[in-house]
Design an enzyme around this catalytic site. Structure first.
Site, mmCIF file in Angstrom:
data_model
loop_
_atom_site.group_PDB
_atom_site.id
_atom_site.type_symbol
_atom_site.label_atom_id
_atom_site.label_comp_id
_atom_site.label_asym_id
_atom_site.label_seq_id
_atom_site.Cartn_x
_atom_site.Cartn_y
_atom_site.Cartn_z
ATOM 1 N N HIS A 123 0.831 -1.202 0.000
ATOM 2 C CA HIS A 123 0.000 0.000 0.000
ATOM 3 C C HIS A 123 0.868 1.255 0.000
ATOM 4 C CE1 HIS A 123 -3.140 -2.859 1.012
ATOM 5 N NE2 HIS A 123 -4.026 -1.912 0.767
ATOM 6 N N GLU A 148 -9.398 6.961 -4.531
ATOM 7 C CA GLU A 148 -9.717 6.936 -3.104
ATOM 8 C C GLU A 148 -9.079 8.107 -2.368
ATOM 9 O OE1 GLU A 148 -10.009 2.082 -3.367
ATOM 10 O OE2 GLU A 148 -8.223 3.029 -2.512
ATOM 11 N N ALA A 194 -9.058 3.116 5.195
ATOM 12 C CA ALA A 194 -10.032 3.201 4.104
ATOM 13 C C ALA A 194 -10.533 4.640 4.038
ATOM 14 C CB ALA A 194 -11.187 2.236 4.340
ATOM 15 N N VAL A 195 -9.933 5.434 3.160
ATOM 16 C CA VAL A 195 -10.167 6.884 3.164
ATOM 17 C C VAL A 195 -11.263 7.326 2.196
ATOM 18 C CG1 VAL A 195 -7.796 7.362 3.853
ATOM 19 C CG2 VAL A 195 -8.386 7.356 1.422
#
Length: 291
Positions: free
Chosen positions: A71, A91, A126-127
């Site tokens: 990530h 995202e 998790a934005v």
């Protein structure tokens, strides 16, 4: 917008097509999709995601670390260089991380560095749909965790990211619904005849979904949303409590302490039953996530 795949279409794919379609749900880690390809057919998107998370949980420690390290940093060097995957780019942009001020960029850089040095993998959250304030608060709140605790938290966030990506590709099973129930706790009875409006929120946009009135049991006669119309996102009930109190003869102040009551809530799983009720008196209210 591309049409979503059906669960039947997912079941009909050969293994190679399945991995090609879903191999990027977990950042640069197609092995997750590979390990669940033969578990098809899936009865629901929830089951599909649960199987994938089971593969992650069963993986070796080094595989989990590699997944985390795949990530990118939030608002990090890869983002600045335009090297993120298409999904990660969207995202991060949805959370405003592509429009940081110099001061905000400096703060993100400090936190990214401190986090990576402490845990050995990037900060993962998790934005999608979040804002900068919530992300920074998450950074600050998790920096003090023990490494084993933070690794587990990071994997949970990886699962949330994969879930949101999956909902963008596969149509959920039509099993979800939204209901409510209003109780007058001062009178000890259902709040009947109370008007309720439901809105769907998308950024600054606010779209009316429907208008309802509670029945003698304080409920709606049918779910406010169900099946294919029930989608993940942010919603808002607006309860016309002042109208109810006036109609029921309840004494209130002028103006009433509680009149038009908005209740904003999020739907993350459109295959589930969300019961979002209101417990009400002229002076207080409460709610909870039911099912």
């Amino acid at each position: 917008m591309t049409d979503l795949l059906t669960l039947d279409a997912v079941a009909a794919m050969d293994d190679a097509a399945f991995v090609d379609t879903f191999g990027d749900l977990f950042e640069h880690s197609p092995w997750v999709a590979e390990r669940v390809a033969r578990a098809r057919p899936f009865a629901s998107v929830t089951e599909m995601h649960d199987m994938m998370m089971g593969a992650v949980e069963a993986a070796e420690e080094e595989e989990k670390l590699s997944l985390l390290r795949a990530h990118p940093d939030l608002a990090g060097k890869a983002a600045l260089a335009g090297e993120l995957t298409q999904a990660s780019t969207g995202e991060q942009a949805s959370a405003g991380l592509d429009t940081l001020t110099p001061e905000e960029m400096e703060r993100f850089t400090e936190l990214n560095t401190a986090y990576s040095m402490r845990f050995g993998f990037p900060f993962i959250m998790a934005v999608k749909g979040a804002d900068k304030a919530r992300i920074l608060a998450g950074f600050e709140g998790r920096l003090g965790n023990a490494r084993v605790e933070e690794m587990q938290r990071a994997l949970i966030e990886v699962g949330k990211i994969a879930w949101l990506r999956l909902l963008d590709r596969v149509a959920p099973a039509p099993t979800g619904k939204l209901t409510t129930h209003v109780l007058d706790t001062a009178a000890g009875r259902p709040a009947n005849g109370l008007p309720v409006t439901l809105y769907r929120l998308d950024g600054e946009a606010r779209t009316e979904v429907g208008r309802f009135v509670t029945n003698d049991d304080g409920r709606l006669d049918a779910p406010a949303l169900q099946g294919p119309d029930f989608k993940a996102g942010t919603y808002e009930w607006v309860f016309e409590c002042g109208v109810y109190f006036a109609r029921s003869g309840t004494e209130t102040h002028a103006p009433p302490f509680l009149d038009r009551v908005p209740l904003r809530f999020g739907i993350s799983n459109p295959e589930a039953h969300y019961h979002v009720p209101l417990l009400l008196s002229p002076w207080a209210l409460s709610t909870y996530r039911g099912s």
